[in-house]
Scaffold this active site. Sequence first.
Site, mmCIF file in Angstrom:
data_model
loop_
_atom_site.group_PDB
_atom_site.id
_atom_site.type_symbol
_atom_site.label_atom_id
_atom_site.label_comp_id
_atom_site.label_asym_id
_atom_site.label_seq_id
_atom_site.Cartn_x
_atom_site.Cartn_y
_atom_site.Cartn_z
ATOM 1 N N ALA A 10 0.808 -1.226 0.000
ATOM 2 C CA ALA A 10 0.000 0.000 0.000
ATOM 3 C C ALA A 10 0.835 1.268 0.000
ATOM 4 C CB ALA A 10 -0.933 -0.001 1.215
ATOM 5 N N ARG A 15 10.660 7.683 -2.208
ATOM 6 C CA ARG A 15 12.025 7.864 -2.699
ATOM 7 C C ARG A 15 12.210 7.431 -4.155
ATOM 8 N NH1 ARG A 15 14.936 4.828 2.045
ATOM 9 N NH2 ARG A 15 12.805 4.116 2.396
HETATM 10 C C1 UD1 Z 1 10.140 -1.883 7.489
HETATM 11 C C2 UD1 Z 1 10.313 -2.424 8.906
HETATM 12 C C3 UD1 Z 1 11.810 -2.461 9.260
HETATM 13 C C4 UD1 Z 1 12.563 -3.275 8.227
HETATM 14 C C5 UD1 Z 1 12.305 -2.740 6.823
HETATM 15 C C6 UD1 Z 1 12.903 -3.671 5.800
HETATM 16 C C7 UD1 Z 1 8.337 -1.713 10.169
HETATM 17 C C8 UD1 Z 1 7.802 -0.768 11.162
HETATM 18 N N1 UD1 Z 1 9.617 -1.560 9.828
HETATM 19 O O1 UD1 Z 1 10.582 -0.524 7.500
HETATM 20 O O2 UD1 Z 1 11.985 -3.053 10.548
HETATM 21 O O3 UD1 Z 1 13.959 -3.233 8.513
HETATM 22 O O4 UD1 Z 1 10.887 -2.680 6.561
HETATM 23 O O5 UD1 Z 1 12.747 -3.154 4.515
HETATM 24 O O6 UD1 Z 1 7.626 -2.573 9.723
HETATM 25 N N2 UD1 Z 1 3.169 -0.609 3.823
HETATM 26 C C9 UD1 Z 1 1.796 -0.696 3.741
HETATM 27 N N3 UD1 Z 1 1.028 0.099 4.533
HETATM 28 C C10 UD1 Z 1 1.557 0.967 5.429
HETATM 29 C C11 UD1 Z 1 2.964 1.059 5.518
HETATM 30 C C12 UD1 Z 1 3.753 0.254 4.724
HETATM 31 O O7 UD1 Z 1 1.263 -1.473 2.949
HETATM 32 O O8 UD1 Z 1 0.782 1.651 6.106
HETATM 33 C C13 UD1 Z 1 3.993 -1.487 2.966
HETATM 34 C C14 UD1 Z 1 4.869 -0.721 2.014
HETATM 35 O O9 UD1 Z 1 4.204 -0.544 0.775
HETATM 36 C C15 UD1 Z 1 6.073 -1.646 1.864
HETATM 37 C C16 UD1 Z 1 6.150 -2.352 3.212
HETATM 38 O O10 UD1 Z 1 4.871 -2.212 3.797
HETATM 39 O O11 UD1 Z 1 5.868 -2.612 0.870
HETATM 40 C C17 UD1 Z 1 7.227 -1.781 4.113
HETATM 41 O O12 UD1 Z 1 6.930 -0.436 4.408
HETATM 42 P P1 UD1 Z 1 8.061 0.661 4.552
HETATM 43 O O13 UD1 Z 1 7.420 1.961 4.891
HETATM 44 O O14 UD1 Z 1 8.959 0.614 3.388
HETATM 45 O O15 UD1 Z 1 8.822 0.139 5.850
HETATM 46 P P2 UD1 Z 1 10.273 0.526 6.301
HETATM 47 O O16 UD1 Z 1 10.253 1.882 6.955
HETATM 48 O O17 UD1 Z 1 11.216 0.306 5.199
HETATM 49 CA CA CA Z 2 11.048 -0.176 2.867
#
Ligand code: UD1
Ligand code: CA
Length: 456
Positions: A10, A15
């Site tokens: 989602a 970036r």
């Molecule tokens: C997350 C992890 C982190 C890990 C990293 C690895 C958490 C809090 N942190 O951080 O520990 O090291 O991934 O890459 O989980 N997404 C949703 N809905 C949301 C938020 C995110 O679907 O509300 C999805 C994003 O599209 C993505 C994934 O979840 O595919 C990860 O989200 P992202 O915001 O990239 O997490 P990171 O901050 O990278």
């Molecule tokens: Ca990520």
Amino acid sequence: MALSIIVLAAGKGTRMRSGRPKVLAPLAGRPLLAHVLAGARALSPDTLHVVIGHGADSVRQACAAADISWVEQQKQLGTGHAVQQALPGVPDENTVLVLYGDVPLVSPATLKALVDEAVSQSRLTLLTTHIPDPAGYGRIVRSASQTIEAIVEERDASDSQRAITEINTGLMAAPAGKLRAWLDAVGNNNAQGEYYLTDVVALAVAGGDAVAGVTAAAEEVAGVNDRAQLARLERRYQLGQAEAAMAAGVTVLDPARLDIRGSFSAGEDSVLDVNVVLEGDIRLGQRVQIGAHCHLRDCELGDDVTVLPFSHLDGIKAAAGTTIGPYARLRPGTELGAGARVGNFVEIKNSRVGEHSKINHLSYIGDTTMGRDVNIGAGTITCNYDGVNKHQTQIGDGVFVGSDTQLVAPVEIGDGATIGAGSTITRNAPPEQLTLTRVRQQTVRGWKRPRKGDNN
Ligand code: UD1
Ligand code: CA
């Protein structure tokens, strides 16, 4: 044990600086999410859920499939919140595997090891890896006895926690009932004000549940946050495909200069020269040679076909022993019979060329059926379009067409006919005869070429 896979897709992918949702960015010609789904399907899950938000409609469209339950996360309140959106569709007794839509290259073997560990001990299991520069990732905090105690996000970490090089890949597996209970207890009191999926670790530990870790190689779990990371994954993926081709008996002159963006199969002793790009469904026979700088999409080439450099082949079939190029452009619906030859600056579309026929230089052949042993002279054009409709040209066996000829369709050239060079053929040409349309040559005696300084 029934398996439910939840894919998080989602997020916006800020970036990437793109108008398109990140999970649709192409890797080897397919969206990142398509790679993740392929990995998920290798485990034959009982249910498959994809959480979408940013660009939900385009994501749904690009990856439409009957086995997916799409779940919309209206606001991106965090990874924990995202998983929660899908949980109503998952029975408590299932095992849940959480995947990220932007982590495309985790092998099915690793995913299976993660699930197996979670199932065997019925406990939360994290996929972790070790990287020298862990900046930006959640750190795995372990006790003195090496049991996992928590995941701490970079922004919430202390200095000593930031020094930890074991990081959370984000992928995890857990019993659905327990995961649901932990997520209900997760708050958003952290640096980003989000509901972190990672907080379930500390909650499990606090409740007396041990948390397991399965370690993967860093490159396998690499995610895509920006275009530089995407390019690195693309090269790694392409190298893997080049190695697979070589293992199958194909010579790849430079594995770093081959791009396969689709499915590829080739018989033994085929050769791919540098900067070849293969898209869609490519099937090559044995001993096929593809020269440097060729672009092929959806092609089937028989044994001993040679494609010379700088050729562009799209939607064609070529039988054994044909030679194509250099600088040929063959468009959809082109079929070449065995031993046919197509040379430089020749464009062919929607046409059948018979066995051992030759079109060696500078021609356009469209909507044509050509027999065998035909010779098409340089500069021959089939005029297949009258501005409104397309028309067919029929050329029989053994026809010889002289250079610089226009065949104005619809028109038929009979078997064994010869067409004189420079003709514009508008009516059918009978078999075995010479047909030509040519203004008689004349010489003007005493004519003088104008010279500078002449009056008028
Ligand atoms: C997350 C992890 C982190 C890990 C990293 C690895 C958490 C809090 N942190 O951080 O520990 O090291 O991934 O890459 O989980 N997404 C949703 N809905 C949301 C938020 C995110 O679907 O509300 C999805 C994003 O599209 C993505 C994934 O979840 O595919 C990860 O989200 P992202 O915001 O990239 O997490 P990171 O901050 O990278
Ligand atoms: Ca990520």
